[in-house]
Design a protein around this motif. Structure first.
Motif, PDB file in Angstrom:
ATOM      1  N   THR A  60      50.556 105.209 -51.933  1.00  0.00           N
ATOM      2  CA  THR A  60      50.521 104.926 -50.491  1.00  0.00           C
ATOM      3  C   THR A  60      50.690 106.212 -49.688  1.00  0.00           C
ATOM      4  OG1 THR A  60      52.847 104.402 -50.653  1.00  0.00           O
ATOM      5  CG2 THR A  60      51.325 102.543 -50.559  1.00  0.00           C
ATOM      6  N   ASN A  61      51.520 107.098 -50.189  1.00  0.00           N
ATOM      7  CA  ASN A  61      51.694 108.377 -49.496  1.00  0.00           C
ATOM      8  C   ASN A  61      50.366 109.127 -49.434  1.00  0.00           C
ATOM      9  OD1 ASN A  61      54.865 108.930 -51.172  1.00  0.00           O
ATOM     10  ND2 ASN A  61      54.438 107.862 -49.259  1.00  0.00           N
ATOM     11  N   LEU A  62      49.692 109.140 -50.575  1.00  0.00           N
ATOM     12  CA  LEU A  62      48.421 109.866 -50.626  1.00  0.00           C
ATOM     13  C   LEU A  62      47.388 109.216 -49.711  1.00  0.00           C
ATOM     14  CD1 LEU A  62      48.105 110.757 -54.425  1.00  0.00           C
ATOM     15  CD2 LEU A  62      49.087 112.098 -52.578  1.00  0.00           C
ATOM     16  N   ALA A  63      47.418 107.872 -49.692  1.00  0.00           N
ATOM     17  CA  ALA A  63      46.464 107.176 -48.821  1.00  0.00           C
ATOM     18  C   ALA A  63      46.771 107.483 -47.355  1.00  0.00           C
ATOM     19  CB  ALA A  63      46.535 105.673 -49.080  1.00  0.00           C
ATOM     20  N   ALA A  65      48.256 110.153 -46.197  1.00  0.00           N
ATOM     21  CA  ALA A  65      47.906 111.552 -45.917  1.00  0.00           C
ATOM     22  C   ALA A  65      46.402 111.674 -45.702  1.00  0.00           C
ATOM     23  CB  ALA A  65      48.350 112.438 -47.072  1.00  0.00           C
ATOM     24  N   ASP A  66      45.662 111.004 -46.548  1.00  0.00           N
ATOM     25  CA  ASP A  66      44.211 111.048 -46.427  1.00  0.00           C
ATOM     26  C   ASP A  66      43.783 110.470 -45.079  1.00  0.00           C
ATOM     27  OD1 ASP A  66      41.587 111.461 -47.636  1.00  0.00           O
ATOM     28  OD2 ASP A  66      41.417 109.283 -47.497  1.00  0.00           O
ATOM     29  N   HIS A  67      44.432 109.378 -44.697  1.00  0.00           N
ATOM     30  CA  HIS A  67      44.115 108.726 -43.427  1.00  0.00           C
ATOM     31  C   HIS A  67      44.397 109.667 -42.260  1.00  0.00           C
ATOM     32  CE1 HIS A  67      43.656 105.460 -40.591  1.00  0.00           C
ATOM     33  NE2 HIS A  67      44.857 105.715 -40.083  1.00  0.00           N
ATOM     34  N   PHE A  68      45.528 110.327 -42.333  1.00  0.00           N
ATOM     35  CA  PHE A  68      45.892 111.269 -41.254  1.00  0.00           C
ATOM     36  C   PHE A  68      44.848 112.364 -41.126  1.00  0.00           C
ATOM     37  CE2 PHE A  68      47.708 115.209 -39.770  1.00  0.00           C
ATOM     38  CZ  PHE A  68      48.454 114.831 -38.670  1.00  0.00           C
ATOM     39  N   PHE A  69      44.513 112.977 -42.253  1.00  0.00           N
ATOM     40  CA  PHE A  69      43.589 114.120 -42.187  1.00  0.00           C
ATOM     41  C   PHE A  69      42.167 113.678 -41.854  1.00  0.00           C
ATOM     42  CE2 PHE A  69      47.099 116.350 -44.005  1.00  0.00           C
ATOM     43  CZ  PHE A  69      46.933 117.659 -43.580  1.00  0.00           C
ATOM     44  N   PHE A 285      39.968 118.019 -56.712  1.00  0.00           N
ATOM     45  CA  PHE A 285      41.212 117.312 -56.975  1.00  0.00           C
ATOM     46  C   PHE A 285      42.409 118.100 -56.443  1.00  0.00           C
ATOM     47  CE2 PHE A 285      42.800 119.830 -60.478  1.00  0.00           C
ATOM     48  CZ  PHE A 285      41.663 120.299 -61.114  1.00  0.00           C
ATOM     49  N   GLY A 286      43.469 117.361 -56.214  1.00  0.00           N
ATOM     50  CA  GLY A 286      44.699 117.988 -55.710  1.00  0.00           C
ATOM     51  C   GLY A 286      44.808 117.998 -54.198  1.00  0.00           C
ATOM     52  N   GLN A 291      47.673 117.550 -49.022  1.00  0.00           N
ATOM     53  CA  GLN A 291      47.763 116.981 -47.670  1.00  0.00           C
ATOM     54  C   GLN A 291      49.153 116.399 -47.444  1.00  0.00           C
ATOM     55  OE1 GLN A 291      44.436 114.254 -47.848  1.00  0.00           O
ATOM     56  NE2 GLN A 291      43.131 115.622 -46.661  1.00  0.00           N
ATOM     57  N   TRP A 292      49.636 115.704 -48.458  1.00  0.00           N
ATOM     58  CA  TRP A 292      50.972 115.111 -48.323  1.00  0.00           C
ATOM     59  C   TRP A 292      52.025 116.216 -48.209  1.00  0.00           C
ATOM     60  CZ3 TRP A 292      53.057 110.924 -46.707  1.00  0.00           C
ATOM     61  CH2 TRP A 292      54.373 110.612 -47.014  1.00  0.00           C
ATOM     62  N   ALA A 293      51.878 117.259 -48.995  1.00  0.00           N
ATOM     63  CA  ALA A 293      52.841 118.377 -48.932  1.00  0.00           C
ATOM     64  C   ALA A 293      52.811 119.027 -47.543  1.00  0.00           C
ATOM     65  CB  ALA A 293      52.520 119.404 -50.011  1.00  0.00           C
ATOM     66  N   VAL A 294      51.625 119.148 -46.984  1.00  0.00           N
ATOM     67  CA  VAL A 294      51.505 119.750 -45.642  1.00  0.00           C
ATOM     68  C   VAL A 294      52.205 118.862 -44.617  1.00  0.00           C
ATOM     69  CG1 VAL A 294      49.845 120.242 -43.793  1.00  0.00           C
ATOM     70  CG2 VAL A 294      49.395 121.054 -46.103  1.00  0.00           C
ATOM     71  N   LEU A 295      51.990 117.550 -44.729  1.00  0.00           N
ATOM     72  CA  LEU A 295      52.623 116.627 -43.774  1.00  0.00           C
ATOM     73  C   LEU A 295      54.142 116.706 -43.888  1.00  0.00           C
ATOM     74  CD1 LEU A 295      50.379 113.439 -43.961  1.00  0.00           C
ATOM     75  CD2 LEU A 295      50.465 115.165 -42.168  1.00  0.00           C
TER      76      LEU A 295
END
Ligand SMILES: Nc1nc2c(ncn2[C@@H]2O[C@H](COP(=O)(O)OP(=O)(O)OP(=O)(O)O)[C@@H](O)[C@H]2O)c(=O)[nH]1
Ligand SMILES: [Mg+2]
Length: 644
Positions: A60-63, A65-69, A285-286, A291-295
């Motif tokens: 969910t975190n990755l999703a 982050a992807d949504h944000f970016f 990949f990665g 993205q999550w790390a940046v957030l």
């Protein structure tokens, strides 16, 4: 008359042909994308990031982050020296910077993060010649609001692409970057990119040293991990390369400013681009992990999760996965430190109103808790040593020498803390009002950043020591330190400059920011004025010189190699405590990969792309291009360059 009609017809048919050509080109691109997507998503051999101090992001975190970016598009706000004009801008945003050797993939990674072809990418080192800052905001290309984002078109964070150091770089770029690092107040994290095949080299250690000295938290990103993709034992090879990086960058040194997490990225060169429109990431990949790390670095993870939840992005996940997991910021499996964000958000959840429980946290207790480090009892000051050698990490093309070595280990938070306290305990040196303010603020159970900032600024203004050498090199240089943590030696070293103290306070402020990233918080932090008394590039270079005292002859001398990092790592096998976020991997088998040598890597990098061959639309396209001759050939070339 007839002649003119004919030429009109010709023009008309020519423009029709052009339109047709463009449509065919787009068709070909779509076919190409579909093929690559089938080929490589997810890449079966992609070993992924390694988390030993933090917990890996959930799906969910990755999703989120992807949504944000996906919805926050980049806008360039400054380039080169443009940051100087914005120093007093109270609206400054959390800034995330990308550093690394030239050609390591900095520009590519920002392009991939934003899914936009915004930075120039080239296989020739030194492609990026000036810093470039991009803000991310939820707005349309025309600047309008996007549905579901509450009409909020304000930018949320800034990503900064930097020129690389080492091969193909120039000394003046280095000067300006060093000055930027030392003066910029709102850098939340530096992502230091390391080519997974090359590992940590001398110049990387130099830059880590500068970051440590400037109290800028950093994190390593291993790039081009796809180089392992053809190997059978991809996981083993990646793990051993990462273990080496972890050891050589001293990421396990207690309280190092380096985060215990290495993000693996790869296949970013396979990205399909189309002008400046959104790009498809192909086999890359990665990137979601990054993205999550940046957030998280920008304190935007809660915001991103809330938005993803309210936009229904997380619907497909089970309910228990859809909260911002308490694990997110908590202790990792190996009992590592808690991440600073969680620590700080706990710390700062103490109500600031008088109705709340009164706290009596002394500054020492507070810092001990937040930094998890023992405080030193006393310190002996010595006059600062004059700087000796000027460190150079940005070289002209001919001067480059890659020499991996261990001439340095990072400044630790505890040594920064020592310095901060040292100053805090010396009213004569720093002004009692500052100490008083800080102590009052902490003991009241809240960190009043504004007052700290003001006092900070006053101290900086009153400081005459702008040309004084920066302290951290002398303190953290393991060549002079029998203590692997560097704290013992730091006590005998010169006093910190004002800058160091100021940065420490800022770093604490950054660490302490609650993850909700409210505007008030942001503004309080962003309103910090720059260090005064600077002397432009000279100051940057003086600072660098003082920090590093870099002597390449000495550092290449095996006798001058420092101690190894303190925690029995570096055996090339990993301790198995950290968490590897992996997808399917092949069974391991012993293999020695031929790419380990940089030379072969360079050859591979500079290898020209194979000419495209195709069927169907592609073939038709080729035929048309052949028919149209020069113009279309040119168009095609440009297209392929863009894709590259
Ligand atoms: N194999 C592979 N190549 C990559 C990857 N990322 C970038 N590259 C390639 O590496 C080269 C350099 O990429 P850049 O993004 O320009 O590197 P940079 O760090 O910005 O370089 P400078 O601007 O010169 O400092 C390009 O040819 C990219 O296509 C990756 O993940 N895998
Ligand atoms: Mg670049």
């Amino acid at each position: 008359m007839q002649g003119s009609t004919c030429s009109s017809c010709l023009l008309l048919s020519r423009s029709r042909f052009h339109r047709l050509l463009i449509e065919l080109q787009n068709g070909r691109r779509r076919v190409h994308s579909r093929r690559s997507r089938q080929k490589a998503q997810p890449h079966p051999n992609a070993a992924e990031s390694w988390y030993w101090q933090t917990t890996p992001p959930t799906r969910t975190n990755l999703a989120a982050a992807d949504h944000f970016f996906k919805h926050n598009s980049p806008t360039r706000i400054w380039t080169g020296e443009g940051w100087r004009d914005r120093q007093n801008d109270s609206q400054e945003l959390p800034e995330i910077i990308f550093l690394g050797r030239s050609n390591v993939g900095k520009s590519s990674i920002i392009n991939a993060l934003t899914s936009c072809d915004i930075n120039r990418v080239s296989s020739v080192p030194g492609a990026t010649k000036a810093m470039a800052a991009w803000t991310l905001a939820a707005k349309t290309p025309e600047g309008g609001a996007i549905k579901g984002w509450d009409g909020d078109v304000n930018p949320k964070l800034t990503l900064v692409d930097m020129p690389g150091y080492g091969h193909g770089s120039q000394t003046e770029w280095g000067n300006s970057i060093v000055e930027y690092l030392s003066k910029r107040r709102n850098i939340r994290r530096a992502f230091v990119l390391i080519d997974v095949l090359h590992g940590i080299w001398e110049r990387d250690l130099d830059i880590l040293k500068i970051l440590g000295s400037s109290a800028i938290p950093y994190q390593i990103v291993a790039t081009k991990c796809d180089r392992f993709a053809h190997l059978e034992d991809i996981e083993g090879e990646t793990r051993s390369a990462f273990t080496k990086i972890r050891s050589e960058a001293y990421l396990d040194v207690d309280d190092s400013l380096g985060l215990g997490e290495i993000i693996a990225t790869g296949f970013l060169d396979g990205i399909t681009t189309k002008n400046s429109t959104r790009i498809w990431r192909g086999a890359a990949f990665g990137i979601p992990n990054l993205q999550w790390a940046v957030l998280r670095a920008a304190g935007l993870e809660t915001y991103a999760m809330q938005k993803a939840e309210s936009h229904g992005v997380l619907k497909k996940f089970p309910a228990e996965d859809r909260v911002l997991s308490s694990q997110e910021d908590s202790i990792s499996e190996d009992g590592g430190q808690e991440s600073s964000q969680n620590e700080s958000s706990k710390m700062f959840s103490i109500p600031s109103t008088s109705s709340g429980p009164e706290t009596s946290v002394s500054v020492e207790d507070f810092l001990r808790d937040i930094l998890n480090s023992p405080l030193r009892q006393a310190s002996t000051r010595q006059p600062p040593k004059p700087a000796s050698k000027r460190a150079k990490i940005f070289f002209s093309l001919t001067e480059d020498q890659y020499m991996p070595s261990h001439s340095w280990k990072p400044s630790s938070r505890s040594s920064l803390l020592d310095d901060w306290l040292e100053d805090a305990e010396s009213p004569s040196d720093m002004g009692s009002s500052y100490t008083g303010n800080k102590r009052q603020d902490y003991s009241a159970g809240k960190f009043n950043e504004t007052s700290a900032t003001k006092s900070d600024a006053a101290r900086r203004r009153s400081s005459t020591g702008s040309s004084a050498p920066m302290w951290s090199h002398e303190r953290s240089d393991s060549r002079t330190s029998p203590d692997p943590r560097g704290t013992a030696s730091s006590r005998d070293q010169p006093a910190p400059s004002r800058k160091g103290v100021a940065h420490t306070v800022d770093a604490l402020g950054a660490m302490s920011r609650p993850s909700s990233n409210t505007d008030a918080n942001a503004n309080a932090h962003h309103s910090q004025p720059p260090i005064s008394g600077g002397k432009g590039v000279l100051r940057g270079m003086d600072a660098l010189e003082a920090m590093s005292g870099f002597d390449s002859r000495r550092s290449s001398n095996p006798k001058s190699r420092p101690l190894q990092a303190s925690k029995g790592h570096g055996n090339g096998k990993g301790n198995g405590k950290g968490q590897w976020s992996t997808r399917g991997t092949n069974p391991s088998s012993p293999s020695a990969y031929r790419d380990r040598h940089p030379d072969s890597t360079r050859k591979e990098q500079s290898r020209p792309a194979a000419p495209g061959k195709g069927k169907g639309v592609t073939r038709g396209m080729d035929a048309l291009e052949a028919m149209l001759g020069g113009d279309s050939a040119h168009g095609r070339k440009t297209g392929s360059q863009r894709r590259k």
